[in-house]
Design a protein around this motif. Structure first.
Motif, PDB file in Angstrom:
ATOM      1  N   ASP A 535       5.941  -7.637   3.329  1.00  0.00           N
ATOM      2  CA  ASP A 535       6.057  -7.453   1.884  1.00  0.00           C
ATOM      3  C   ASP A 535       5.913  -8.779   1.147  1.00  0.00           C
ATOM      4  OD1 ASP A 535       8.539  -8.777   1.997  1.00  0.00           O
ATOM      5  OD2 ASP A 535       9.583  -6.898   2.417  1.00  0.00           O
ATOM      6  N   ASN A 558       1.960  -5.155   2.455  1.00  0.00           N
ATOM      7  CA  ASN A 558       2.373  -3.801   2.092  1.00  0.00           C
ATOM      8  C   ASN A 558       3.667  -3.876   1.288  1.00  0.00           C
ATOM      9  OD1 ASN A 558       4.435  -4.193   4.037  1.00  0.00           O
ATOM     10  ND2 ASN A 558       3.098  -3.396   5.652  1.00  0.00           N
ATOM     11  N   GLY A 559       4.320  -2.734   1.156  1.00  0.00           N
ATOM     12  CA  GLY A 559       5.525  -2.697   0.347  1.00  0.00           C
ATOM     13  C   GLY A 559       5.189  -2.518  -1.121  1.00  0.00           C
ATOM     14  N   THR A 560       6.166  -2.667  -1.966  1.00  0.00           N
ATOM     15  CA  THR A 560       5.983  -2.465  -3.402  1.00  0.00           C
ATOM     16  C   THR A 560       5.869  -3.800  -4.130  1.00  0.00           C
ATOM     17  OG1 THR A 560       8.365  -2.413  -3.774  1.00  0.00           O
ATOM     18  CG2 THR A 560       7.284  -0.309  -3.308  1.00  0.00           C
ATOM     19  N   ILE A 581      -0.475  -2.512  -1.076  1.00  0.00           N
ATOM     20  CA  ILE A 581       0.699  -2.434  -1.940  1.00  0.00           C
ATOM     21  C   ILE A 581       0.808  -1.009  -2.507  1.00  0.00           C
ATOM     22  CG2 ILE A 581       1.853  -3.404  -3.957  1.00  0.00           C
ATOM     23  CD1 ILE A 581       1.489  -5.338  -1.612  1.00  0.00           C
ATOM     24  N   SER A 582       1.991  -0.441  -2.458  1.00  0.00           N
ATOM     25  CA  SER A 582       2.203   0.927  -2.921  1.00  0.00           C
ATOM     26  C   SER A 582       3.312   0.949  -3.965  1.00  0.00           C
ATOM     27  CB  SER A 582       2.547   1.835  -1.736  1.00  0.00           C
ATOM     28  OG  SER A 582       3.705   1.350  -1.067  1.00  0.00           O
ATOM     29  N   GLY A 583       3.710   2.171  -4.347  1.00  0.00           N
ATOM     30  CA  GLY A 583       4.761   2.310  -5.352  1.00  0.00           C
ATOM     31  C   GLY A 583       4.219   2.125  -6.755  1.00  0.00           C
ATOM     32  N   GLU A 584       5.139   2.114  -7.700  1.00  0.00           N
ATOM     33  CA  GLU A 584       4.755   2.004  -9.106  1.00  0.00           C
ATOM     34  C   GLU A 584       4.789   0.553  -9.581  1.00  0.00           C
ATOM     35  OE1 GLU A 584       7.018   4.609 -11.541  1.00  0.00           O
ATOM     36  OE2 GLU A 584       6.456   6.425 -10.419  1.00  0.00           O
ATOM     37  N   ASN A 603      -5.549  -1.271  -3.959  1.00  0.00           N
ATOM     38  CA  ASN A 603      -4.275  -1.096  -3.290  1.00  0.00           C
ATOM     39  C   ASN A 603      -3.943   0.391  -3.292  1.00  0.00           C
ATOM     40  OD1 ASN A 603      -2.858  -3.742  -2.479  1.00  0.00           O
ATOM     41  ND2 ASN A 603      -3.664  -4.236  -4.504  1.00  0.00           N
ATOM     42  N   ILE A 605      -1.325   1.655  -5.367  1.00  0.00           N
ATOM     43  CA  ILE A 605      -0.336   1.704  -6.443  1.00  0.00           C
ATOM     44  C   ILE A 605      -0.439   3.047  -7.163  1.00  0.00           C
ATOM     45  CG2 ILE A 605       0.440   0.587  -8.558  1.00  0.00           C
ATOM     46  CD1 ILE A 605      -0.832  -2.000  -7.459  1.00  0.00           C
ATOM     47  N   ASN A 627      -6.894   2.418  -7.255  1.00  0.00           N
ATOM     48  CA  ASN A 627      -5.519   2.699  -6.870  1.00  0.00           C
ATOM     49  C   ASN A 627      -5.282   4.197  -7.045  1.00  0.00           C
ATOM     50  OD1 ASN A 627      -3.849   0.158  -6.194  1.00  0.00           O
ATOM     51  ND2 ASN A 627      -5.010  -0.505  -7.990  1.00  0.00           N
TER      52      ASN A 627
END
Length: 946
Positions: A535, A558-560, A581-584, A603, A605, A627
């Motif tokens: 991350d 990776n991670g947010t 990279i994920s999440g909002e 990514n 996102i 994304n």
């Protein structure tokens, strides 16, 4: 009245005069002192106050030294004195020294009452933030020996009216510095007349003053200084004299220091420069001199600094042999010939520089090998030979005797550095640069002895494998570390001990493992194009108050994206594209006031685009493409009024394309919204964007017709137009640099679908012009005005419901390289003008209702793939397999097929001849046979009556 002070050895000692103490108290009351620099100004004895000096016998205040650098004593830079200058200073009747320099009296003029402090012999108001007119009352200071009004750091906030007469009254003046004071209104005659009235003047410093004097053909009619006085130093640099080299300078036998950098005198340099026997320093860099160096320089036996950098001398190194064979070769310590178009080899003259300490020959046309005799220059401290064509091998023999060497730069030469692993250098370098030399494959072992260096640049040097363990402990004071563009493997320590680093570039290697935590003072970090994983917290979890550039693209992260990214309050560029990279996205972007480029493309996102991105008033580049973002394009983005690139393509965005993009973003050059779920009409306002050069709205659900204003895009109307870099203005904002690295060195990049493939553009992005509206539900006809887009290179309208014909004006798109109208409902013939598109390399007109002969000629001859016309049942002629019928109207096509053209001509010729012969046969019969003639005219009369 004198105040009683203390007892010293049983005797009374005196303290400062009470009226002078009160005057100083009033003076302090008018100042703003946020860092309490004058905190000692308390008590009865003002002679003990910081910056106040009294006469040892009379105890009168004779000196007031409030120069910021003399006050702060290592405190953090800031909190300079400001406010008002109280006239109470006039009570200091015995004051002879006044120094208010390097403070911040911004917004006030130099008080005219200073001209009443007639006892002053020393006055320093340099770089104190004063503005406005230099008061002529300073001419009353007839005892003045030293006058410094340098306003270099507040360039031209100070100015002098058209009269400098007051200066001539300072008959005792020995030192005059007016750097950066605007003297544009002062005639050259007035200036030199005033200076010539100062018989004791030794130092004259007038750079950046807008000095000017007219170009003349005769040196006798040019303004000049009377060098019979005591002048030893002249600095007129950074002024535009527009005249020949001032020959009167060569009359001086006492001049020691001469600086005419960036004055651009008209060449050539006179040989008479050799008459200035006392010269120790010659600074003539950044001019437009063409030709050779005056060989008379060889006779300047006191010369220790010679700077001709950034001129076009076109010098051969053989000339240097002649110059340094004289006594100058024995004394020269600093030689700067950087970027002078110097040609030749190093051998044969370097050994003449017996006292050389600084040698800069960078950015020239030097070739051949580096002679081992360079190792005889035992006093050498700085060696710069980068950006040449020097080859061969550098070994220990070249460096073994250079015990004083401090800076070594051999970058951008095809050199092979072959130094034994066991060699112990006699020097300790501060700066090391071997960019694009061959050092590898192993990391140079001899660098283990070099500790506490400030710069190490070994980028693109062929180093492979992992770094030795000792490397990371070598220098804790390094400011610049660049190991980019190698094949270095392994991991980076979790915590870098490079506590002083401003720039770290490890990009384009094979590093892996987690990201390292960064030094607290770092300004520029590039770890892109590696295999770092994990991350972002090792970096974004730190307090990095100075970080301006962060590049983490093309890794395996990776991670947010944590909320702590908004703690990078000095960030100007953040690039974390091409990761996992994920999440909002966090909603705190309003904290990043200085952010100019944000690149998070490619990514994973998700969520909506946060409204807080609209708070980025300085943002010029926003890449959120490819994304999983959803929702509509948020309204607050309209506040990003200086956006140049807006890339939201490859997401799940819905709703309409906002008209405010065309209304509120006048500087937009790239708009990429492809591959979303956008619907509705294309706003006409988009086509008012005068700078737009890439418009990509493909793969959406857009409907309606193509607006007629489609053809108003100014940036695509001129062929071969010279365009600025995508972020030209952005790069001009750079205020800091480390080595050769601009802190604002960002280069934008974008993928563009053209010629049937997806291409990535970066350094050439500024030259790309493209419109892609493919795979939507657009209807109606192609606007006839499309021919106005003379500069467009890629036009893709495929996969829509367009009807009508292909406009004839298509032949006016002289820059067009890729043209796709496939999968529409177009009808009619293919315009013959399409053969005029001489740059065309990709064409697709398949699956329409086109008919007639396919035009040929010019570039079309190379487009011989039948599939580009497939799906048009009524097209005929090459390259299709369908032959055209006899009654098929033939298409004119410039340089068409010769056989078809000849066939047409014979057909027309035969018809005309046949018609003429038949008509004459009738006439001849009527002339010969009277009975036939009478019957014919009776028939005509009968038909006329009927």
């Amino acid at each position: 009245m004198l105040l009683l002070g203390c007892l010293y050895n049983g005797e009374l000692c005196m303290s400062c005069n009470e009226s002078e103490r009160l005057a100083l108290v009033k003076f302090k009351a008018g100042l703003q002192d946020p860092h309490q620099l004058l905190s000692s100004w308390e008590g009865d004895d003002c002679c003990t106050w910081t910056g106040v000096h009294c006469d040892n016998e009379t105890w009168h205040v004779v000196s007031l030294d409030l120069q910021y650098h003399h006050l702060y004593h290592g405190l953090s830079n800031g909190g300079r004195l400001s406010g008002e200058i109280n006239p109470s200073l006039l009570s200091l009747k015995h004051l002879n020294h006044l120094d208010l320099s390097s403070n911040h009296f911004k917004g006030i003029e130099i008080p005219s009452f200073i001209g009443s402090l007639t006892g002053l012999s020393y006055l320093n108001l340099s770089n104190a933030g004063f503005i406005g007119r230099v008061p002529p009352q300073l001419g009353n200071l007839t005892s003045l020996i030293f006058l410094d009004l340098n306003s270099f750091y507040s360039m031209h906030d100070l100015h002098v009216d058209d009269n400098l007469q007051w200066l001539s009254s300072l008959s005792s003046l020995q030192y005059l510095d007016m750097s950066g004071v605007n003297l544009a209104k002062v005639s050259s005659d007035s200036l030199f007349h005033s200076v010539n009235m100062l018989p004791a003047l030794s130092v004259l410093i007038l750079p950046n003053c807008h000095l000017h004097w007219p170009q003349t053909s005769s040196s006798s009619s040019s303004p000049y200084l009377n060098l019979s006085n005591s002048l030893t130093t002249i600095d007129l640099s950074n002024n535009q004299i527009n005249s020949t080299f001032p020959l009167w300078l060569t009359n001086s036998s006492r001049l020691v220091y001469l600086d005419l950098c960036t004055m651009k005198p008209i060449p050539p340099l006179p040989e008479a420069i050799g008459h200035m026997k006392s010269l120790e320093v010659i600074q003539l860099g950044f001019n437009d001199f063409v030709g050779q160096l005056p060989t008379s320089i060889r006779d300047l036996c006191n010369l220790h600094t010679l700077d001709f950098s950034f001129n076009n001398l076109s010098e051969e190194t053989s000339t240097l042999s002649r110059i340094f064979s004289g006594c100058a070769g024995d004394t020269i310590e600093t030689l700067n010939l950087r970027n002078t178009n110097l040609k030749g080899e190093l051998s044969g003259w370097l050994g003449m520089l017996k006292a050389i300490t600084t040698l800069d020959l960078s950015k020239n046309s030097l070739y051949g090998s580096v002679p081992t005799s360079i190792g005889n220059l035992s006093n050498l401290k700085v060696l710069g030979i980068d950006y040449n064509s020097l080859g061969g091998v550098i070994s220990e023999q070249h460096l073994a005797n250079l015990s004083s060497l401090d800076s070594l730069s051999m970058s951008y030469n095809p050199l092979i550095v072959n130094i034994s692993k066991d060699w112990v250098p006699p020097f300790h370098l501060q700066e090391i640069a071997f960019v694009s030399c061959q050092l590898g494959p192993e990391f140079p072992a001899w660098l283990r002895t070099q500790k506490d260096y400030s710069m190490l640049d070994l980028s693109n040097t062929g180093i492979t494998g992992s770094l030795p363990d000792w490397f990371w402990d070598l220098s804790h004071s390094i400011a610049l570390l660049d190991l980019s563009n190698n094949q270095i493997t392994g991991t980076v320590p979790n915590s870098l001990k490079l506590t002083s680093s401003s720039l770290i570039n490890l990009s384009s290697n094979k590093f892996e493992g987690p990201l390292p935590s960064l030094p607290p003072q770092v300004a520029y970090v590039d770890l892109s194009d590696n295999s770092f994983s994990g991350d972002l917290l090792p970096i974004l979890g730190e307090t990095l108050t100075t970080l301006g550039h962060l590049y983490l693209s093309n890794n395996l992260l990776n991670g947010t994206l944590p909320e702590s990214i908004c703690n990078l309050q000095m960030a100007q560029v953040i690039d974390i594209s091409n990761n996992f990279i994920s999440g909002e996205l966090p909603g705190c972007w309003q904290n990043l006031f200085f952010l100019v480029a944000l690149t998070l493309a490619n990514n994973k996102i998700s969520g909506e685009i946060p409204a807080s991105l609209g708070s980025l008033k300085l943002i010029e580049v926003l890449h959120l493409g490819n994304n999983n973002l959803s929702g509509e394009i948020p309204l607050p983005l309209r506040n990003c009024k200086i956006l140049v690139t807006l890339d939201l393509g490859g997401n799940n965005l819905s709703g309409n394309i906002p008209a405010w993009i065309g209304e509120r973003m006048p500087l937009l050059r790239i708009l990429r919204l492809r591959s979303n779920m956008l619907q509705g009409d294309i706003p006409e306002e988009l086509f008012n964007l005068a700078s737009l050069q890439i418009l990509d709205l493909a793969d959406n659900n857009l409907s309606g017709v193509i607006p007629q204003s489609f053809c108003n895009l100014s940036a695509m109307q001129l062929a071969n137009e010279a365009r600025q870099s995508i972020l030209d203005g952005f790069q001009g904002q750079a205020i800091t640099s480390v080595g050769n690295y601009s802190i604002l060195g960002y280069t934008d990049s974008l993928s563009v679908v053209t010629k049937g493939m997806e291409l990535q553009y970066s350094k050439t992005l500024e030259f790309v012009t493209s419109i892609d509206l493919s795979n939507n539900r657009l209807s109606g006809e192609i606007p006839q005005q499309i021919g106005n887009l003379h500069g467009i290179q890629n036009l893709n309208l495929s996969g829509n419901h367009l009807i009508g014909g292909i406009p004839d004006s298509i032949g006016e798109l002289v820059s067009l390289e890729s043209f796709d109208l496939s999968r529409n409902e177009l009808s009619g013939k293919i315009p013959t003008s399409i053969s005029f598109l001489t740059s065309l390399s990709h064409l697709n007109l398949s699956y329409n209702n086109l008919w007639g002969r396919i035009p040929t000629g010019n570039q079309l001859q190379t487009l011989d793939d039948p599939s580009i016309y497939i799906g048009n049942r009524d097209l005929c002629g090459p390259p299709s397999t369908v032959k055209c019928g006899d009654n098929e109207t033939l298409a004119f096509s410039g340089e068409g097929d010769d056989s078809d053209e000849n066939e047409t001509l014979w057909l027309l010729f035969g018809g005309a001849v046949g018609y003429a012969l038949g008509l004459w046969a009738v006439f001849i019969c009527l002339l010969i046979k009277e009975a036939w003639r009478n019957s014919y005219f009776d028939l005509v009369d009968y038909m006329h009556k009927k």
